[in-house]
Design a protein around this motif. Structure first.
Motif, PDB file in Angstrom:
ATOM      1  N   ASN A   1      13.573 -60.316  -2.701  1.00  0.00           N
ATOM      2  CA  ASN A   1      12.700 -59.527  -3.192  1.00  0.00           C
ATOM      3  C   ASN A   1      12.196 -59.810  -4.017  1.00  0.00           C
TER       4      ASN A   1
ATOM      5  N   ILE B   1      16.339 -53.831   0.546  1.00  0.00           N
ATOM      6  CA  ILE B   1      17.044 -55.080  -0.245  1.00  0.00           C
ATOM      7  C   ILE B   1      17.624 -55.124   2.022  1.00  0.00           C
TER       8      ILE B   1
ATOM      9  N   LYS C   1      16.068 -70.080  -2.117  1.00  0.00           N
ATOM     10  CA  LYS C   1      17.722 -69.600  -1.383  1.00  0.00           C
ATOM     11  C   LYS C   1      17.659 -70.315  -0.199  1.00  0.00           C
TER      12      LYS C   1
ATOM     13  N   LYS D   1      20.420 -57.927   4.065  1.00  0.00           N
ATOM     14  CA  LYS D   1      21.373 -59.076   3.539  1.00  0.00           C
ATOM     15  C   LYS D   1      22.126 -58.073   4.819  1.00  0.00           C
TER      16      LYS D   1
ATOM     17  N   GLN E   1      24.404 -64.011  -5.491  1.00  0.00           N
ATOM     18  CA  GLN E   1      25.104 -62.949  -5.182  1.00  0.00           C
ATOM     19  C   GLN E   1      25.164 -62.601  -3.842  1.00  0.00           C
ATOM     20  N   GLU E   2      24.551 -62.483  -3.221  1.00  0.00           N
ATOM     21  CA  GLU E   2      25.013 -62.239  -1.822  1.00  0.00           C
ATOM     22  C   GLU E   2      26.606 -63.038  -1.631  1.00  0.00           C
TER      23      GLU E   2
ATOM     24  N   GLN F   1      19.805 -64.797  -5.743  1.00  0.00           N
ATOM     25  CA  GLN F   1      20.137 -63.849  -4.526  1.00  0.00           C
ATOM     26  C   GLN F   1      21.379 -64.852  -4.103  1.00  0.00           C
TER      27      GLN F   1
END
Lengths: 328, 332, 497
Positions: free
Chosen positions: B250, B168, A218, B172, A251-252, A248
């Motif tokens: 996650n 999450i 990531k 985030k 997507q973020e 991830q």
């Protein structure tokens, strides 16, 4: 002084106790179909020297244990925790326990080659599963050809994105057979090298190792998105753990429509993600089939049957069209 | 007349000495700060995107886990100890936190359970080290094995994944989309750590125990309590880091957090914490964390091989320790 | 006649910094002679021996060994010449055999490996020669202390030593073992080996030595064949120096008893120590090194465990398990080893001074920084520490100022009883004076002060009352009026008062 002695004794006891627990002796009850029992009625004793402790390997191990139970084979399990030297001593201890055959999941192509000769000196069958050594003195390799997995990713890229594009590669542990084979298969499938700059073909923007670790993947993907942004068309991760990490990051930044993330292994989380339109594809290395076949092959060898040097358990591509078949 | 002249000279001398002393005492931190600034300048010239707010926020988020762990590690090293169990505790605390959510507990309950797991493992470290006079290296190495073992036992090696969005969001989400919560959390943890070290009795005792444990003891300090609390604090930090990690990827996995302890140790040492204890500041460790983080980020932005990242990190650690021994030698 | 000596050292001088450790000292040893060197702590005995062994290099002087002028620049050279020393502490490796210890580092080799057979043969040969009945294969840990001393002696002999120096060899031995050792020493002498015997125990000097050399303040003050000297004469030679009045002692009425210790005992260290200190009184504890003075005070302060005895503070019985409790009840202790027990040298002056006082001035977990700074600045002024800032690191101060920091730390706890163990060790004359000045002030304010010192003039100059310890026991108490160097030393050396 006495205290130290007591402490050492305690530790030794604990080791013996837990070691005993780990020595998963599964018996085949009084199964009449028990083919593995030899003429004197004693069971085969097979050692399984596991190399890594990944979730995937846990599935393989479970399948192997279940199959051994079914065949009435007694198993001794060891786990090297990704240390080649630990695996060497694991195998040595298996040999001193007089196992009839050894199934090994070598951690390192080169380093674990030493063990192969040690085992063969004892004259017992050696089956390598999932990964193999460059020392080819083993009897049988049961596994999925790593190149094929990389190749599946390459095919997906060409079929779904096109003949050209920009690519980032997330390597597994450098020097492992998975990393080398999957990279070779991917690059060969695309007809390129890591450094090639042929704009008529795919171009590798960056390649880094995340050591099969999600968090590292990531972090690296975040940096790439910063450096190259939506120049990237696809990130090919050499396993699904790293693919999840990269996904991830993508997507973020809400770039999942622009940047495709490809994985390998068919991990359940990834299969679900494929269904949800997250991860683009994965390739299933069939852990259950590998584990079951490995023990079957070992028993066949012990029974004196002929087995091919390489038993392929092919990878299966999982994509948005067929993912449902692989949901558990 | 003569007297006044004398005084002035002395005053002047004092000022100069104060300055030189302050530089000497904080020499390592100045060096790290200098290297840090140098790297930022070079990187922003070579790769202008480096100073992009988004990238800065990225780096901050990436270092947040190591920052939290390095705070605990700084406390431990200040007492002259070491905590090798940090990474393993992160994995297992994460599993407890993740598992609790999967079992249907509320997110706050799960977070508290996860952090509590870290605290308990840390407290065990401290109590055994103090109670049985075990070398911290040995005890925390044993704990590294045990904690990870517990993690594997609980999960059978399988990861626990897919958590509620609200969880999450911890990694985030953020204020204004740029000040992410992990940045707030690590800032909070750093400020609290700094306050604990500088403004509480416990903080002073930590320095004293690390500087001279015998002198601390005869000065009436409960060295056992001070020491065991330090390992508990490191456990608390591992618990917080575990929540951040699980939220970030996650997934709660037994193999997570491998070698996190080494990154935390590296950050503390680079930041000027003396390995023999007694000397070091939170600010230094913060610099150390950022230095390691920027090395990783910068080399990734430049597309440099990860092996070079390892060499660079190792080189900086070596440099920090060389400066440490050199300044110490001078004092002797 | 000088050329008849096996060894003669002439005109040896040696200084360390500003201290003249040896001044024009002559020393000589005959073949097959047992000669004893005596003197107070710091008289220069060990320096002289270190010069002979090549550990210290003399500023001036000459050493003649077997008729040749020699230059001994390293211990190995002394050893090769045949001069060996047996130290006070046993320096054997406990988990190896006797033979291995004797030949450590020079094992007989064949083909690059240790020749074990020869190793044991060589040892047995030596044992036979010395008439020692020990098995060379015994593990050293299983021997008693006298036997270990024997092994040390055999090791010294194995170098073909002509001179063996023994430094307090009997300090850990029982009476029976001492007899055994003396037997061996006489055997050695009969075999032509010379012994230099260093001891604080005068009765041993009279029993074993043939000649005695007396040192005082780095000078040789006398020498005599043992038969021609009395114990009294010996002591007066050792201590006969003039008292210089550098002590700012003041006299004022002394108050009530503050601390009373009864029958303090710590097994095998000290026993039945009873004493009391009054408010405003300075109690001096004299004795030779290793007499157990520090140990008693450490146990009183609960740093070490006390096996028996009781402590009365203002008439009330108290018991401490940790120094923390002792501090709370009003005890303070400046420890002997400043580096080890006193200072946290890598931290600031202020943190050091505050260290024992945080609980006193801060009720909650937080520190009131302003109060801390103010209190420390006051204290720095009070004991006049020379520093440019309270933030200065403790190890950047001079020895005297470091000691004042430790004193300041304890003063801030406002103790009722202050224990000072060797408070002036390693600090210069000026700083010493200031420490004494502080002590006087404290006494004036009504504090009870206990001072351990190995420097007799300090004890005599500062104390209102003196108790003397020897070999873990209290052996006398002398009032200031009756205290002389001779009377204290006689007690310390075990003579009759």
């Amino acid at each position: 002084m006495k205290k130290i002695v007591a402490l050492i004794m305690g530790i030794l006891l604990a080791v013996v106790f837990f070691g005993g627990c780990q020595t998963d002796t599964t018996s085949g009850e009084s199964d009449t179909q028990n083919e593995s029992a030899d003429s004197e009625g004693t069971k085969y004793l097979i050692g399984f020297a596991k190399g890594t402790d990944t979730p995937w390997m846990a599935i393989l191990e479970a399948a192997l244990v279940a199959k051994a139970d079914e065949l009435g084979v007694e198993l001794i399990l060891t786990s090297a925790g990704s240390h080649a030297d630990k695996q060497i001593s694991d195998v040595e201890s298996l040999l001193t326990q007089n196992v009839d055959a050894i199934i090994m999941n070598p951690i390192d192509r080169e380093a674990c080659g030493v063990i192969v000769d040690t085992i063969k000196e004892k004259g017992i069958p050696l089956v390598e599963v999932n990964t193999f050594t460059t020392n080819e003195n083993y009897d049988v390799y049961v596994g999925s050809p790593e190149e094929q997995a990389g190749n599946l990713q390459a095919q997906w890229l060409i079929n779904n994105i096109g003949a050209t594009g920009n690519l980032c590669i997330l390597y597994g542990e450098m020097g492992s057979s998975g990393q080398i084979g999957r990279e070779a298969g991917l690059l060969e499938g695309l007809g390129i090298t890591v450094d090639s700059e042929d704009t008529d073909k795919w171009i590798v923007l960056a390649a880094q190792t995340a050591n099969w670790v999600r968090a590292d993947a990531k972090r690296i993907a975040e940096d790439w998105l910063m450096a190259y942004g939506d120049q990237i068309d696809a990130i090919c991760a050499q396993d699904d753990e790293m693919a999840m990490g990269a996904l991830q990051a993508v997507q973020e930044k809400n770039l999942e429509d622009k940047i495709k993330v490809l994985g390998i292994d068919g991990m359940q989380e990834s299969v679900i993600s494929v269904g949800e339109g997250g991860q683009a594809m994965t390739a299933l290395q069939d852990a259950v089939a590998q584990g079951e076949t490995a023990i079957e092959v070992a028993v066949k060898l012990l029974n004196g049957e002929e087995v091919d040097k390489v038993v392929d358990i092919p990878f299966v591509e999982i994509n948005e069209t067929n993912y449902e078949d692989f949901l558990e | 007349m003569n007297n006044r002249e004398n005084k002035e000279i002395v005053g002047n001398e004092n000022y100069m000495r104060k300055l030189s002393d302050s530089i000497k005492n904080n020499f390592k931190q100045y060096v790290v700060l200098f290297i840090l600034i140098l790297m930022v300048v070079v990187l922003s010239i070579v790769k202008p995107i480096f100073l992009n707010t988004e990238n800065v926020a990225n780096v901050m988020r990436q270092v947040s886990i190591n920052m939290v762990l390095a705070m605990g590690m700084t406390f431990v090293i200040l007492t002259g100890g070491i905590d090798l169990s940090v990474g393993a505790i992160v994995a297992t605390a994460g599993i407890i936190c993740g598992g609790a959510m999967k079992m249907g507990m509320t997110i706050p309950t799960a977070i508290i359970l996860g952090i509590l797991t870290g605290v308990i493992f840390g407290a065990i470290n401290g109590i055994v080290i103090v109670g049985f006079k075990l070398p911290p290296f040995i005890m925390t190495m044993a704990m590294m094995q045990m904690a990870r073992g517990v993690g594997y036992l609980l999960t059978n090696g399988n990861p626990i994944t897919t958590f509620p969005d609200a969880f999450i969001e911890i990694s985030k989400g953020g204020i204004g989309g740029i000040i992410y919560y992990p940045i707030l959390i690590m800032t909070g943890v750093a400020i609290i750590s700094s306050v604990l070290l500088n403004l509480t009795k416990w903080g002073r005792y930590i320095y004293a125990v690390g500087g001279n444990v015998e002198a601390a003891r005869v000065s009436g300090i409960n060295i056992n309590l001070v020491t065991s609390l330090v390992y508990t604090y490191s456990g608390l930090m591992s618990g917080i880091a575990a929540v951040l990690l699980v939220s970030r990827v996650n997934a709660a996995q037994p193999q997570a957090g491998v070698s996190y302890e080494l990154d935390a140790i590296a950050a503390a040492i680079i930041g000027g914490t003396s390995f023999s204890g007694g000397i070091g500041k939170i600010f230094g460790t913060v610099l150390g964390v950022f230095l390691v983080g920027i090395i990783n980020n910068g080399l990734n932005l430049l597309g440099i091989n990860i092996y070079w990242q390892m060499i660079a990190k190792g080189f900086v650690i070596m440099l920090a320790v060389i400066i440490d021994t050199m300044t110490n030698k001078k004092e002797q | 006649m000088a050329d008849n000596f096996l060894l003669s050292m002439t005109g040896i001088s040696k200084h360390f910094g500003g201290v003249q450790a040896l001044e024009n000292v002559d020393f000589e040893v005959n073949k097959s002679e047992i000669v004893s060197v005596v003197g107070e702590n710091g008289a220069g005995k060990s320096t002289l021996m270190k010069v002979l062994l090549g550990i210290n290099h003399p500023d001036t002087g000459e050493i003649v060994f077997k008729g040749d002028v020699v230059k001994i620049s390293a211990p190995q050279i002394a050893l090769d010449m045949g001069i060996a020393m047996i130290h006070q502490e046993i320096s054997l490796i406990p988990d190896r055999t006797i033979a291995e210890n004797i030949w450590l580092g020079r094992e007989p080799m064949s083909f690059g490996f240790i020749n074990w057979k020869k190793l044991y043969e060589n040892t047995e040969f030596l044992f036979e020669k010395m008439k020692i009945k020990l098995n060379p294969k015994t593990i050293v840990r299983n021997l008693n202390v006298a036997q270990m001393q024997m092994v040390e002696i055999v090791r010294a002999i194995s170098y073909n030593s002509k001179i063996i120096i023994m430094d307090e060899p009997t300090s850990a031995l029982t009476d029976v073992e001492v007899k055994q050792l003396f037997g061996y020493i006489r055997d050695l002498k009969n075999k032509g080996v010379s012994i230099i015997y260093i001891t604080h125990k005068l009765e041993e000097v009279f029993e074993i030595a043939e000649r005695v050399v007396i040192l005082r303040d780095g000078k040789r003050v006398g020498s005599s064949v043992i038969k021609e000297i009395t114990k009294e004469r010996l002591i007066s030679l050792m201590v006969g120096r003039e008292l210089k009045n550098i002590f700012p002692k003041e006299f004022f009425p002394i108050g009530e008893v503050v601390l009373e210790a009864k029958n303090l005992t710590r097994h095998n260290v000290f026993k039945n120590i009873s004493f009391s200190v009054k408010s405003g009184e300075i109690l001096g504890i004299a004795g030779l090194m290793g007499a157990g003075r520090t140990e008693v005070m450490r146990a009183l302060f609960a740093v070490d465990k006390l096996d028996d005895g009781e402590i009365l503070l203002n008439g009330k019985k108290v018991h401490f398990n940790t120094p923390k409790q002792a501090i709370k009840k009003g005890f303070g202790m400046v420890m002997e080893d400043r580096k080890k027990f006193g200072l946290v040298s890598c931290r600031s002056l202020m943190e050091n001074i505050s260290l024992a006082n945080y609980s006193r001035y801060n009720k909650g977990p937080f520190i009131k920084r302003k109060t801390e700074v103010k209190l420390c600045k006051d204290m720095i002024e009070k004991v006049s520490i020379k520093a440019y800032s309270y933030k200065q690191r403790a190890d950047s101060l001079s020895g005297g100022n470091q000691q004042k920091v430790v004193v300041a730390k304890w003063l801030m706890t406002q103790p009722k009883v202050m224990i000072l163990d060797e408070p002036t060790r390693g600090i210069d004359v000026g700083a010493k004076r200031e420490i004494f000045r502080i002590m006087t002030q404290l006494a004036k304010m009504g504090m009870a002060i206990i001072m351990i010192s190995s420097e007799l003039p300090e004890i005599l100059g500062m104390s209102d009352r003196i108790i003397v310890m020897r070999e873990g026991e209290l052996c006398g108490e002398i009032d200031r009026k009756n205290a002389t160097q001779e009377s204290v030393m006689t007690l310390a050396f075990g003579g009759k008062n």
